[in-house]
Motif scaffolding. Structure first.
Motif, PDB file in Angstrom:
ATOM      1  N   ASP A 213       0.857  -1.187   0.000  1.00 48.41           N
ATOM      2  CA  ASP A 213       0.000   0.000   0.000  1.00 48.41           C
ATOM      3  C   ASP A 213       0.889   1.232   0.000  1.00 48.41           C
ATOM      4  OD1 ASP A 213      -2.198   1.612  -0.012  1.00 48.41           O
ATOM      5  OD2 ASP A 213      -3.001   0.968   1.918  1.00 48.41           O
ATOM      6  N   LEU A 214       0.336   2.311  -0.528  1.00 45.60           N
ATOM      7  CA  LEU A 214       1.090   3.554  -0.664  1.00 45.60           C
ATOM      8  C   LEU A 214       0.086   4.691  -0.511  1.00 45.60           C
ATOM      9  CD1 LEU A 214       3.499   4.352  -3.581  1.00 45.60           C
ATOM     10  CD2 LEU A 214       1.551   5.803  -3.228  1.00 45.60           C
ATOM     11  N   ARG A 215       0.468   5.738   0.234  1.00 48.40           N
ATOM     12  CA  ARG A 215      -0.420   6.884   0.416  1.00 48.40           C
ATOM     13  C   ARG A 215       0.373   8.170   0.309  1.00 48.40           C
ATOM     14  NH1 ARG A 215      -5.569   5.992  -0.587  1.00 48.40           N
ATOM     15  NH2 ARG A 215      -6.861   5.832   1.226  1.00 48.40           N
ATOM     16  N   TRP A 216      -0.246   9.199  -0.301  1.00 52.00           N
ATOM     17  CA  TRP A 216       0.332  10.538  -0.294  1.00 52.00           C
ATOM     18  C   TRP A 216      -0.128  11.256   0.961  1.00 52.00           C
ATOM     19  CZ3 TRP A 216       3.077  12.923  -4.435  1.00 52.00           C
ATOM     20  CH2 TRP A 216       3.150  12.177  -5.619  1.00 52.00           C
ATOM     21  N   SER A 217       0.740  12.164   1.493  1.00 50.91           N
ATOM     22  CA  SER A 217       0.255  13.043   2.555  1.00 50.91           C
ATOM     23  C   SER A 217      -0.670  14.069   1.905  1.00 50.91           C
ATOM     24  CB  SER A 217       1.428  13.739   3.238  1.00 50.91           C
ATOM     25  OG  SER A 217       2.065  14.603   2.318  1.00 50.91           O
ATOM     26  N   PRO A 218      -1.619  14.637   2.692  1.00 51.83           N
ATOM     27  CA  PRO A 218      -2.599  15.552   2.095  1.00 51.83           C
ATOM     28  C   PRO A 218      -1.981  16.800   1.472  1.00 51.83           C
ATOM     29  CG  PRO A 218      -2.829  15.408   4.489  1.00 51.83           C
ATOM     30  CD  PRO A 218      -1.874  14.356   4.097  1.00 51.83           C
ATOM     31  N   ASP A 219      -0.775  17.213   1.927  1.00 51.31           N
ATOM     32  CA  ASP A 219      -0.146  18.375   1.289  1.00 51.31           C
ATOM     33  C   ASP A 219       0.674  17.972   0.058  1.00 51.31           C
ATOM     34  OD1 ASP A 219       1.872  17.049   2.502  1.00 51.31           O
ATOM     35  OD2 ASP A 219       2.448  18.662   3.878  1.00 51.31           O
ATOM     36  N   GLY A 220       0.686  16.668  -0.251  1.00 45.50           N
ATOM     37  CA  GLY A 220       1.362  16.209  -1.459  1.00 45.50           C
ATOM     38  C   GLY A 220       2.876  16.232  -1.388  1.00 45.50           C
ATOM     39  N   LEU A 221       3.453  16.313  -0.160  1.00 43.02           N
ATOM     40  CA  LEU A 221       4.911  16.392  -0.044  1.00 43.02           C
ATOM     41  C   LEU A 221       5.541  15.067   0.360  1.00 43.02           C
ATOM     42  CD1 LEU A 221       5.286  19.835   1.751  1.00 43.02           C
ATOM     43  CD2 LEU A 221       5.482  19.322  -0.681  1.00 43.02           C
ATOM     44  N   ARG A 222       4.793  14.259   1.113  1.00 41.46           N
ATOM     45  CA  ARG A 222       5.368  13.010   1.622  1.00 41.46           C
ATOM     46  C   ARG A 222       4.587  11.815   1.108  1.00 41.46           C
ATOM     47  NH1 ARG A 222       4.404  16.478   5.567  1.00 41.46           N
ATOM     48  NH2 ARG A 222       6.163  17.563   6.530  1.00 41.46           N
ATOM     49  N   ILE A 223       5.277  10.670   1.095  1.00 42.83           N
ATOM     50  CA  ILE A 223       4.627   9.413   0.703  1.00 42.83           C
ATOM     51  C   ILE A 223       4.936   8.389   1.782  1.00 42.83           C
ATOM     52  CG2 ILE A 223       4.740   7.483  -0.927  1.00 42.83           C
ATOM     53  CD1 ILE A 223       5.219   9.472  -3.151  1.00 42.83           C
ATOM     54  N   VAL A 224       3.927   7.619   2.192  1.00 43.45           N
ATOM     55  CA  VAL A 224       4.178   6.507   3.109  1.00 43.45           C
ATOM     56  C   VAL A 224       3.894   5.208   2.343  1.00 43.45           C
ATOM     57  CG1 VAL A 224       1.834   6.657   4.090  1.00 43.45           C
ATOM     58  CG2 VAL A 224       3.615   5.452   5.352  1.00 43.45           C
ATOM     59  N   VAL A 225       4.778   4.220   2.507  1.00 41.58           N
ATOM     60  CA  VAL A 225       4.570   2.914   1.866  1.00 41.58           C
ATOM     61  C   VAL A 225       4.644   1.826   2.931  1.00 41.58           C
ATOM     62  CG1 VAL A 225       5.490   3.558  -0.391  1.00 41.58           C
ATOM     63  CG2 VAL A 225       7.025   2.640   1.329  1.00 41.58           C
ATOM     64  N   SER A 226       3.916   0.745   2.679  1.00 47.26           N
ATOM     65  CA  SER A 226       4.001  -0.405   3.582  1.00 47.26           C
ATOM     66  C   SER A 226       4.011  -1.661   2.735  1.00 47.26           C
ATOM     67  CB  SER A 226       2.799  -0.426   4.527  1.00 47.26           C
ATOM     68  OG  SER A 226       1.631  -0.736   3.808  1.00 47.26           O
ATOM     69  N   GLY A 227       4.480  -2.753   3.340  1.00 46.56           N
ATOM     70  CA  GLY A 227       4.525  -3.994   2.577  1.00 46.56           C
ATOM     71  C   GLY A 227       5.368  -5.028   3.259  1.00 46.56           C
ATOM     72  N   ASP A 228       6.078  -5.796   2.412  1.00 47.82           N
ATOM     73  CA  ASP A 228       6.890  -6.896   2.916  1.00 47.82           C
ATOM     74  C   ASP A 228       8.331  -6.415   3.004  1.00 47.82           C
ATOM     75  OD1 ASP A 228       7.841  -9.280   3.674  1.00 47.82           O
ATOM     76  OD2 ASP A 228       7.081 -10.427   1.989  1.00 47.82           O
ATOM     77  N   GLY A 229       8.876  -6.365   4.225  1.00 45.79           N
ATOM     78  CA  GLY A 229      10.220  -5.803   4.359  1.00 45.79           C
ATOM     79  C   GLY A 229      11.322  -6.821   4.272  1.00 45.79           C
ATOM     80  N   LYS A 230      10.982  -8.117   4.136  1.00 50.90           N
ATOM     81  CA  LYS A 230      12.006  -9.183   4.100  1.00 50.90           C
ATOM     82  C   LYS A 230      12.968  -9.035   5.266  1.00 50.90           C
ATOM     83  CE  LYS A 230      11.332 -10.689  -0.410  1.00 50.90           C
ATOM     84  NZ  LYS A 230      11.695 -10.287  -1.746  1.00 50.90           N
ATOM     85  N   GLY A 231      12.418  -8.841   6.480  1.00 53.44           N
ATOM     86  CA  GLY A 231      13.278  -8.755   7.651  1.00 53.44           C
ATOM     87  C   GLY A 231      13.722  -7.358   8.008  1.00 53.44           C
ATOM     88  N   LYS A 232      13.670  -6.416   7.059  1.00 50.95           N
ATOM     89  CA  LYS A 232      13.990  -5.024   7.385  1.00 50.95           C
ATOM     90  C   LYS A 232      12.685  -4.295   7.698  1.00 50.95           C
ATOM     91  CE  LYS A 232      18.080  -4.897   4.371  1.00 50.95           C
ATOM     92  NZ  LYS A 232      17.772  -6.023   3.463  1.00 50.95           N
ATOM     93  N   SER A 233      12.674  -2.954   7.532  1.00 51.10           N
ATOM     94  CA  SER A 233      11.471  -2.234   7.952  1.00 51.10           C
ATOM     95  C   SER A 233      10.309  -2.522   7.009  1.00 51.10           C
ATOM     96  CB  SER A 233      11.755  -0.732   8.005  1.00 51.10           C
ATOM     97  OG  SER A 233      12.014  -0.257   6.706  1.00 51.10           O
ATOM     98  N   PHE A 234       9.103  -2.586   7.588  1.00 50.10           N
ATOM     99  CA  PHE A 234       7.898  -2.896   6.832  1.00 50.10           C
ATOM    100  C   PHE A 234       7.156  -1.639   6.396  1.00 50.10           C
ATOM    101  CE2 PHE A 234       8.662  -6.555   9.590  1.00 50.10           C
ATOM    102  CZ  PHE A 234       8.554  -7.598   8.691  1.00 50.10           C
ATOM    103  N   VAL A 235       7.503  -0.504   7.000  1.00 53.47           N
ATOM    104  CA  VAL A 235       6.840   0.766   6.689  1.00 53.47           C
ATOM    105  C   VAL A 235       7.914   1.839   6.551  1.00 53.47           C
ATOM    106  CG1 VAL A 235       5.108   2.451   7.434  1.00 53.47           C
ATOM    107  CG2 VAL A 235       4.890   0.061   8.140  1.00 53.47           C
ATOM    108  N   ARG A 236       7.786   2.692   5.539  1.00 52.41           N
ATOM    109  CA  ARG A 236       8.696   3.828   5.403  1.00 52.41           C
ATOM    110  C   ARG A 236       7.895   5.042   4.954  1.00 52.41           C
ATOM    111  NH1 ARG A 236      14.007   1.929   4.297  1.00 52.41           N
ATOM    112  NH2 ARG A 236      14.848   4.023   4.175  1.00 52.41           N
ATOM    113  N   ALA A 237       8.267   6.224   5.460  1.00 51.53           N
ATOM    114  CA  ALA A 237       7.693   7.470   4.937  1.00 51.53           C
ATOM    115  C   ALA A 237       8.855   8.340   4.483  1.00 51.53           C
ATOM    116  CB  ALA A 237       6.885   8.183   6.013  1.00 51.53           C
ATOM    117  N   PHE A 238       8.666   9.022   3.353  1.00 55.77           N
ATOM    118  CA  PHE A 238       9.766   9.840   2.836  1.00 55.77           C
ATOM    119  C   PHE A 238       9.212  11.067   2.123  1.00 55.77           C
ATOM    120  CE2 PHE A 238       8.788   6.428  -0.116  1.00 55.77           C
ATOM    121  CZ  PHE A 238       8.634   7.075  -1.331  1.00 55.77           C
TER     122      PHE A 238
END
Length: 610
Positions: A105-130
């Motif tokens: 899954d992937l979502r934009w922040s409402p101001d359109g500046l950031r994106i958050v993604v989630s999924g399968d991290g294969k042992g690393k992080s499962f969620v990242r926002a950038f």
């Protein structure tokens, strides 16, 4: 040159036991979804206006429009996220690889500046926002131990991020920079989808434990749930809020979609159940939904869209669908008005398409066998799969009658109906030529070479058989006897496709060594040579009704149209017609070509002579 007139788009790639994501852009009434390596963007009010973005190197999993509608962020199974312009030349703006596994899954922040993604991290992080223009991370997302299936951004300030996944948890993060606040342990199975209301006051989670829980948007405390009365009896896969934040739409494996009123006390009361028409199999399980403007969109496991009206839910839904797998053949009904096309894919799906309208329904056969070869006339379908059987199925409008099957002693590689006497069929297997009358074998002629394709003249008196060694052998057919008349040598590879021209004065052949040849039938001489402009094997050949144009479709993603009276160099090339290769070709009329291919889409092109 050739211009794209219509696209009959594929359906979203679905997977049993998983929800799929539909993204929407309410301003233009468009939706986006993923199939294979393509991201499809299409308009709900104009289903033929569909467009595919095909630059991902791995299967695409999710696509989302930015809040201003100018950009699209799409992600794939390798963890890669691409941000590209929606209009103009669709330039790639940024590419990141925030996760080391599949993005769910992937979502934009409402101001359109950031994106958050989630999924399968294969042992690393499962969620990242950038931050999407620089890629710098905003915050730490701990607290999940398994694949994170869904995430969302609070649409109003103060910003929050919520996530949920296969560890039965939903997590709440405050920020930015985002920090873990607390976990919510209300579910006893996979939490499939989490969504904020458009006004940011609440968010809701739905799960495979058949429950939906409602939380306060600012604090993340549980404040209510969807009522047990009238609740789903199967896993709930997806949820979508109404634009006014007062209702939600849910879809489930119990094959129903439900609209719930969210009360003042934050409990959910069933408003109505939407009945989606279907055939009754597992294909009717609903796996995705979207509430956009006045449209309630649901998608089933079999790839069928139903679009209900929110203001008038008793109205019959608009239904459309597409192929999920490679479209391997196209057949045009020349007498039909408006023009009707049948397309088949190897998983046994037969779809009907109407020029100018699009989806015209699915043809349901009594036994849904796989399809390798396919031929059809107005009243009959002929199919063969990956065994020795050929099925002849009477066709009455949308209804398929009882199939008659016949064993032809080998796996067929070509089915040919003589158009002027359609009860007569010529079938080739790799070692023999079989003549059929209705569903009886009249004769079988064994040959001492390997057959790869064949064609029969419309009156059923002559056949051209192509072989592994690149030779074409011409046979005359008299009653039940097949006699070899001539051998034509020009090709340097196995023959893949042979077709007689509609006026029967010529025939065209194509081979794996990327060459096509047009032959004069009477003199058996080459009529058009040097048709060597593909870069990979040619899969299919088609003639225009006036026998003036011949088209070839190839594995190199292109279709090329040649004029018989001009040298091959003055061709018209349709580049990148289908990602993965062109498998089906047919002319609707003298200047309209239909192509189908591995991307499961069908496209209609207007061919304009220079």
């Amino acid at each position: 040159m050739a211009q794209l007139v219509e696209t009959y788009a594929c359906s979203p790639a679905t997977e049993r036991g998983r929800g799929i994501l539909l993204a929407g852009d309410p301003k233009t009434d468009s939706i986006a979804y993923c199939t294979g390596r393509s991201v499809i963007i299409r308009r709900l009010d104009a289903p033929l206006d569909a467009w595919a973005y095909q630059d991902h190197a791995y299967p695409a999993t999710v696509a989302r429009f930015s809040p201003n509608g100018e950009w699209v962020a799409s992600a794939d199974a390798s963890g890669c996220v691409r941000v590209w312009g929606r209009y103009g030349d669709r330039a790639l703006k940024a590419e990141f690889r925030p996760l080391s596994g599949r993005v769910d899954d992937l979502r934009w922040s409402p101001d359109g500046l950031r994106i958050v993604v989630s999924g399968d991290g294969k042992g690393k992080s499962f969620v990242r926002a950038f931050v999407w223009d620089s890629g710098s991370t905003v915050g730490e997302f701990d607290g999940h131990s398994k694949r994170v299936l869904s995430c969302d951004f609070k649409p109003t300030r103060p910003f929050r991020i919520v996530t949920c996944g296969e560890d039965f948890l939903a997590n709440f993060y405050a920020g930015p920079p985002f920090k873990f606040k607390h976990s919510i342990r209300g579910h006893s199975n996979f939490v499939n989808c989490i969504r904020y209301a458009p006004d940011g006051s609440k968010f809701i989670t739905v799960s495979s434990d058949k429950k939906g829980l409602i939380y306060d948007g600012k604090t993340g405390e549980k404040i209510g749930e969807l009522s047990i009365e009238g609740s789903h009896t199967g896993s709930i896969y997806a949820i979508s809020w109404s634009p006014d934040s007062k209702q939600v739409l849910t879809v489930s494996a119990d094959k129903t979609a439900k609209v719930w009123d969210i009360m003042e006390d934050a409990s959910g009361k069933l408003n109505r159940t939407l009945a989606c028409p279907g055939t009754g199999g597992v294909d009717d399980m609903l796996v995705g939904c979207l509430w956009q403007n006045d449209h309630l969109v649901t998608v089933s496991l079999g790839g069928t869209f139903n679009v209900f009206s929110a203001s008038n839910p008793d109205k019959e839904p608009v239904t459309f669908a597409g192929h999920l797998k490679t479209v391997s053949s196209l057949v045009l009904f020349p007498q039909s008005n408006p023009r009707t096309i049948l397309s088949t894919s190897y998983d046994g799906v037969i779809m009907r398409w109407i020029q100018g309208v699009g989806y015209g329904g699915r043809l349901m056969r009594k036994n849904n066998t796989q399809i390798k070869c396919f031929a059809a006339v107005e009243e009959e379908l002929v199919t063969s799969g990956y065994d020795n059987k050929v099925f002849r199925i009477p066709l009455n409008g949308d209804q398929c009658g009882d199939a008659e099957s016949v064993d032809v002693g080998g796996q067929p590689n070509a089915l040919n109906l003589a158009i002027q006497k359609p009860e007569f069929a010529l079938i080739t297997t790799d070692s023999g030529i079989v003549l059929l009358n209705n569903s009886k074998v009249i004769s079988t002629t064994k040959v001492n070479y390997t057959i790869t394709s064949s064609s029969v003249s419309p009156d059923g008196t002559e056949a051209v058989v192509g072989a592994q060694d690149g030779k074409l052998r011409i046979y005359s057919i008299n009653g039940d006897t097949v006699t070899e008349e001539a051998v034509l040598e020009k090709h340097r590879g196995a023959i893949t496709s042979i077709h007689y021209s509609p006026d029967v004065s010529m025939f065209a052949s194509a081979d794996v060594n990327r060459e096509a040849v047009v032959w004069d039938r009477a003199s058996k001489e080459v009529k058009l040579k040097n048709m060597l402009y593909h870069t990979a094997r040619i899969n299919t050949v088609a003639w225009s009704p006036d026998s003036r144009l011949v088209a070839t479709g190839s594995l190199d993603t292109c279709a090329i149209v040649y004029e018989i009276d001009k040298p091959a160099a003055s061709r018209i090339t349709i580049k990148g017609a289908h990602l993965g290769g062109v498998h089906g070709l047919s002319f609707i009329d003298n200047d309209t070509l239909v192509t189908a291919g591995e991307d499961a889409c069908i496209r209609v092109w207007k061919v304009v002579q220079q």
